[in-house]
Write an enzyme that holds these catalytic residues in place. Structure first.
Site, short mmCIF file in Angstrom:
data_model
loop_
_atom_site.label_atom_id
_atom_site.label_comp_id
_atom_site.label_asym_id
_atom_site.label_seq_id
_atom_site.Cartn_x
_atom_site.Cartn_y
_atom_site.Cartn_z
N LYS A 175 5.84 -3.47 9.02
CA LYS A 175 6.15 -2.31 9.03
C LYS A 175 5.50 -0.99 9.21
O LYS A 175 5.22 -1.24 7.68
CB LYS A 175 7.57 -2.68 7.93
N GLU B 25 -1.44 -3.96 -3.50
CA GLU B 25 -2.61 -3.29 -3.48
C GLU B 25 -2.29 -2.39 -3.19
O GLU B 25 -1.31 -1.02 -2.86
CB GLU B 25 -2.92 -2.41 -1.62
N GLU C 280 -1.24 9.70 -11.03
CA GLU C 280 -1.71 9.73 -9.77
C GLU C 280 -1.48 10.29 -8.85
O GLU C 280 0.13 10.87 -8.68
CB GLU C 280 -1.71 8.60 -9.13
N CYS D 260 -5.55 5.43 -2.19
CA CYS D 260 -5.72 4.84 -3.10
C CYS D 260 -7.01 4.75 -4.70
O CYS D 260 -7.07 4.73 -5.49
CB CYS D 260 -5.47 3.76 -3.15
P1 TAP Z 1 5.41 3.45 -1.07
O1 TAP Z 1 6.18 4.49 -1.43
O2 TAP Z 1 5.45 2.69 -2.11
O3 TAP Z 1 5.76 2.87 0.17
C1 TAP Z 1 4.62 2.23 0.91
C2 TAP Z 1 5.53 1.51 2.05
O4 TAP Z 1 6.79 0.19 1.19
C3 TAP Z 1 6.12 2.31 3.38
O5 TAP Z 1 5.77 1.75 4.23
C4 TAP Z 1 7.66 1.93 2.73
O6 TAP Z 1 8.39 2.47 3.50
C5 TAP Z 1 7.91 0.73 2.34
N1 TAP Z 1 8.64 0.72 1.70
C6 TAP Z 1 9.39 1.30 0.36
N2 TAP Z 1 10.58 1.28 -0.19
C7 TAP Z 1 10.47 -0.43 0.20
C8 TAP Z 1 11.41 -1.25 -0.49
N3 TAP Z 1 12.24 -1.63 -1.74
N4 TAP Z 1 10.90 -3.03 -0.36
C9 TAP Z 1 9.85 -3.03 1.15
N5 TAP Z 1 8.84 -2.08 1.25
C10 TAP Z 1 9.47 -0.77 0.98
O7 TAP Z 1 3.84 4.65 -1.56
P2 TAP Z 1 3.75 5.44 0.01
O8 TAP Z 1 3.12 5.93 -0.86
O9 TAP Z 1 3.60 5.51 1.29
O10 TAP Z 1 1.39 5.07 -0.49
C11 TAP Z 1 1.01 5.13 -1.41
C12 TAP Z 1 1.26 4.66 -2.45
O11 TAP Z 1 0.44 4.14 -2.19
C13 TAP Z 1 -0.26 5.27 -3.47
O12 TAP Z 1 0.34 4.80 -4.88
C14 TAP Z 1 -1.54 4.94 -3.32
O13 TAP Z 1 -2.53 4.42 -4.12
C15 TAP Z 1 -0.66 3.17 -2.93
N6 TAP Z 1 -2.12 3.10 -1.84
C16 TAP Z 1 -2.53 2.00 -1.94
C17 TAP Z 1 -3.75 1.16 -1.71
C18 TAP Z 1 -4.55 0.28 -1.26
S1 TAP Z 1 -5.63 -0.67 -1.47
N7 TAP Z 1 -4.06 -0.21 -3.92
C19 TAP Z 1 -4.05 2.13 -0.43
C20 TAP Z 1 -3.17 2.78 0.07
C21 TAP Z 1 -2.39 3.61 -1.18
P3 TAP Z 1 9.09 3.97 3.88
O14 TAP Z 1 7.53 4.45 4.45
O15 TAP Z 1 10.27 3.70 4.59
O16 TAP Z 1 8.63 4.22 2.22
#
Ligand code: TAP
Length: 454
Positions: free
Chosen positions: A154, A229, A356, A263
């Site tokens: 997804k 992650e 962050e 991240c």
């Molecule tokens: P999230 O809002 O957590 O979303 C990540 C993914 O999870 C999206 O595909 C999101 O779908 C989905 N999601 C949201 N709610 C969910 C639920 N209840 N059940 C299952 N899936 C769900 O994060 P983001 O804003 O996209 O990304 C930014 C964050 O990711 C930052 O904190 C960053 O540090 C972290 N990140 C970490 C890493 C590593 S490798 N540690 C790498 C990249 C990013 P939707 O698109 O519909 O919201």
């Protein structure tokens, strides 16, 4: 039927619309994956390897198309987007070598011997964030497929285009139907269903710590395997004896790459007090020199933020009166632009210092000695990444051991490679991705005793 309009973050113009998968679509995809799982694990390792190499070749042939989709749909600079498409190819090629190396052990025991097998865990649900749609997809997809698992991926709602195309390329390359599927849709619908569905045996989640906590709780109901992650607030620690010119020249790229939506962003620069003024003098031109602009231009180093909402989130960390020490350039007009911004001095309770930001904002904080540098670096719930700059080898090793973080670099701002393990300490995650052992995380070890008694 719900539809999402993908916007070009550099122009705010619609790129295309994408139909969102429903709960029923998700259940159907999981059922297809479960049906395909048995045949996929039975494919001879050499043939699974050949199919992964064909998949890599298909990605390679489509790399310009994939890069174009990421420029338009995510606002990534074209040079970066080309690298990302090539990275997917390389990750597939690296893990194409794994199926033939998933060997077990033989362990002599009284009255016989035990042998171990790595059995594929089963259907894997892969939930990807919007910041690096291609690389993060590949980090879960490739080792899981190599281990003999079927995968339902997804992508983030905002950035589904490259993942959807990669899903088509898998079929064009000859992967059997149902082995790798991409479902565009909402986290609360598709993502949640992957977590809740009993036929999904492992979740690989990359995203925010907050959603990661919910996913961990959801997986607990099924004792479902899980890799997390999550977020980061990494330190870039610069000692007085370092090559200050190099440390300052690379510091902007350690935090402003991908517009800080990374991240691993080294979003806290810690500088030994005796060289603080000199470091800031060197940092200024480096920040001003970051080429921010049209992502389609090969000269561009930093593009826009992903959305208007995210720009508002980032801007809240730089209110009027914030201690802006250096501000770089960003285009005017349409697009979700935010200039590279250096804040100094920053109070230790300032949200820009503790949270962050996930945007091009970095804080600079002085320290007196090694002990204080380590204490400040570790004073965060996160522990994903970081850098240490010093010419003293002993100190480099001491500080590397003392910083509570999963991925560090010494005299370099880069610490992510697909052939080395990657993951976080503390609230930055659980488990490791990448590296030679990554396929093992998609298997269960089975232990079989064989009697040799007459
Ligand atoms: P999230 O809002 O957590 O979303 C990540 C993914 O999870 C999206 O595909 C999101 O779908 C989905 N999601 C949201 N709610 C969910 C639920 N209840 N059940 C299952 N899936 C769900 O994060 P983001 O804003 O996209 O990304 C930014 C964050 O990711 C930052 O904190 C960053 O540090 C972290 N990140 C970490 C890493 C590593 S490798 N540690 C790498 C990249 C990013 P939707 O698109 O519909 O919201």
């Amino acid at each position: 039927m719900s539809v999402f309009t993908v916007l070009n973050p550099a122009t705010e113009e619609p790129v295309t619309t994408v139909t969102q998968a429903s709960l029923e679509d998700t259940d159907a995809a999981i059922a297809r994956a479960a049906a395909a799982q048995g045949a996929w694990r039975a494919v001879a390792p050499g043939d699974r390897a050949r199919l992964l190499r064909s998949f890599a070749a298909a990605v390679d042939a489509a790399s310009e198309e994939l890069a174009g989709l990421e420029v338009a749909g995510s606002g990534h600079p074209v040079g970066q987007s080309r690298w990302e498409a090539g990275h997917v190819r390389d990750v597939l090629l690296y893990y194409a070598a794994a199926p033939e190396r998933l060997t077990g052990k033989q362990i002599p025991v009284p009255g016989g011997l035990n042998v171990t097998f790595h059995e594929p865990v089963g259907v894997v649900g892969l939930i990807v964030p919007w910041n690096f749609p291609m690389p993060i997809l590949s980090w879960g997809m490739a080792p899981a497929l190599a281990a003999g698992c079927a995968v339902v991926a997804k992508p983030a709602e905002a950035t589904p285009l490259t993942a959807m195309r990669i899903g088509e390329l898998a079929l064009e390359a000859g992967l059997p139907e149902g082995v790798f599927q991409v479902l565009a849709g909402k986290g609360s619908v598709v993502g949640q269903r992957l977590v809740d569905h009993p036929l999904v045996r492992k979740i690989v989640f990359t995203g925010s710590t907050e959603v990661g906590q919910q996913i961990m709780a959801g997986c607990a109901r099924h004792i479902k395997r899980l890799t997390l992650e999550l977020g980061g607030k990494s330190a870039n620690i610069i000692f007085a004896d370092a090559d200050l010119e190099r440390a300052a020249a690379t510091a902007p790229y350690a935090v402003f790459d991908n517009a800080g939506q990374d991240c691993c962003a080294r979003s806290r620069i810690l500088v030994q007090r005796s060289v603080l003024d000199r470091f800031m003098e060197l940092l200024e031109p480096a920040v001003q020199g970051v080429a921010v602009g049209d992502p389609a231009s090969a000269a561009t180093e930093m593009g826009p933020l992903i959305s208007a909402a995210h720009r508002a989130h980032v801007a809240a960390y730089v209110p009027s009166g914030a201690p802006v020490a250096i501000r770089g350039h960003a285009p005017d007009g349409p697009g979700f632009w935010f200039p590279p911004t250096v804040l100094a001095p920053v109070r230790p309770d300032d949200p820009a210092y503790t949270e962050e930001v996930f945007g091009p904002v970095v804080t600079v904080t002085p320290f007196s000695d090694e002990a204080e540098a380590v204490a400040i670096a570790n004073d965060t719930p996160y522990g994903l990444s970081g850098s240490i700059w010093t010419r003293d080898v002993g100190r480099a090793i001491r500080v590397s051991r003392a910083v509570e973080s999963g991925n560090l670099s010494v005299n370099s701002h880069s610490s992510v490679r697909y052939w080395t393990p990657f993951g976080g300490f503390k609230q930055s995650g659980l488990g490791r991705e990448l590296g030679p052992d990554a396929p093992d995380a998609f298997t269960e070890t089975k232990n079989v005793f064989i009697s040799t008694e007459e």
